[in-house]
Scaffold this motif. Structure first.
Motif, short mmCIF file in Angstrom:
data_model
loop_
_atom_site.label_atom_id
_atom_site.label_comp_id
_atom_site.label_asym_id
_atom_site.label_seq_id
_atom_site.Cartn_x
_atom_site.Cartn_y
_atom_site.Cartn_z
N THR A 6 106.29 11.39 99.96
CA THR A 6 105.92 10.49 98.70
C THR A 6 104.77 9.52 98.71
O THR A 6 104.02 9.57 97.79
CB THR A 6 107.31 9.52 98.60
OG1 THR A 6 108.53 10.40 98.24
CG2 THR A 6 107.33 8.60 97.41
N THR A 32 114.55 13.49 108.28
CA THR A 32 114.30 14.13 106.87
C THR A 32 113.90 13.21 106.25
O THR A 32 113.07 13.13 105.31
CB THR A 32 115.42 15.00 106.53
OG1 THR A 32 116.62 13.99 106.38
CG2 THR A 32 115.51 16.13 107.27
N GLN A 33 114.40 11.74 106.39
CA GLN A 33 114.04 10.62 105.54
C GLN A 33 112.84 10.47 105.70
O GLN A 33 112.00 9.97 104.75
CB GLN A 33 115.11 9.51 105.59
CG GLN A 33 116.43 9.75 105.13
CD GLN A 33 117.63 8.84 105.58
OE1 GLN A 33 117.35 7.79 106.31
NE2 GLN A 33 118.78 8.77 104.73
N GLU A 49 110.61 12.66 103.93
CA GLU A 49 110.53 12.39 102.41
C GLU A 49 109.53 11.08 102.17
O GLU A 49 108.76 11.28 101.21
CB GLU A 49 111.87 12.16 101.92
CG GLU A 49 112.64 13.49 102.16
CD GLU A 49 114.18 13.08 101.58
OE1 GLU A 49 114.41 12.05 101.29
OE2 GLU A 49 115.14 14.41 101.62
N GLN A 50 109.56 10.12 103.00
CA GLN A 50 108.82 9.10 102.72
C GLN A 50 107.28 9.39 102.93
O GLN A 50 106.70 9.18 102.04
CB GLN A 50 109.26 7.69 103.63
CG GLN A 50 110.53 7.43 103.50
CD GLN A 50 111.17 6.33 104.50
OE1 GLN A 50 110.55 6.27 105.35
NE2 GLN A 50 112.26 5.73 104.29
#
Length: 105
Positions: free
Chosen positions: A84, A76-77, A80-81
């Motif tokens: 972004t 998930t991280q 997200e990156q």
């Protein structure tokens, strides 16, 4: 972890089915159905559409990859990156096009 799925179809009736994770649930155009599963161990689980739905029915396979909580958090991280970074690129392009008069402000 219990995973809840929101099942929808935009064309014909399908049937979500991953045998190792539980029963079938129909996806009916115009309706939302729900199902859930709780995987007891990690692994990849194969499923398929269990409702004859058209010409490519046999090609409607699904895979559920069950990972550890730490692996899921890392995934998930990274998502997200990536989101972004993509949003930043769109913002930069918007600024360039606006400064060139190719896009309204």
């Amino acid at each position: 972890t219990t995973v809840v799925l929101k099942i929808q179809s935009t064309d014909v009736i399908h049937s979500w089915w991953i045998p190792s994770l539980g029963g079938k649930v129909d996806a009916v155009p115009g309706y939302t159905t729900y199902t859930w599963f709780k995987a007891l161990h990690t692994g990849t689980f194969r499923g398929q559409c269990a409702q004859l739905c058209g010409t490519n029915h046999a090609a409607m396979v699904a895979f559920v990859h069950v990972v550890s909580p730490a692996q899921y958090q890392a995934w998930t991280q990274s998502q997200e990156q990536a989101i972004t970074a993509a949003n930043n690129q769109v913002g930069q392009l918007r600024q360039i096009l606006t400064s060139q008069g190719q896009l309204g402000s």
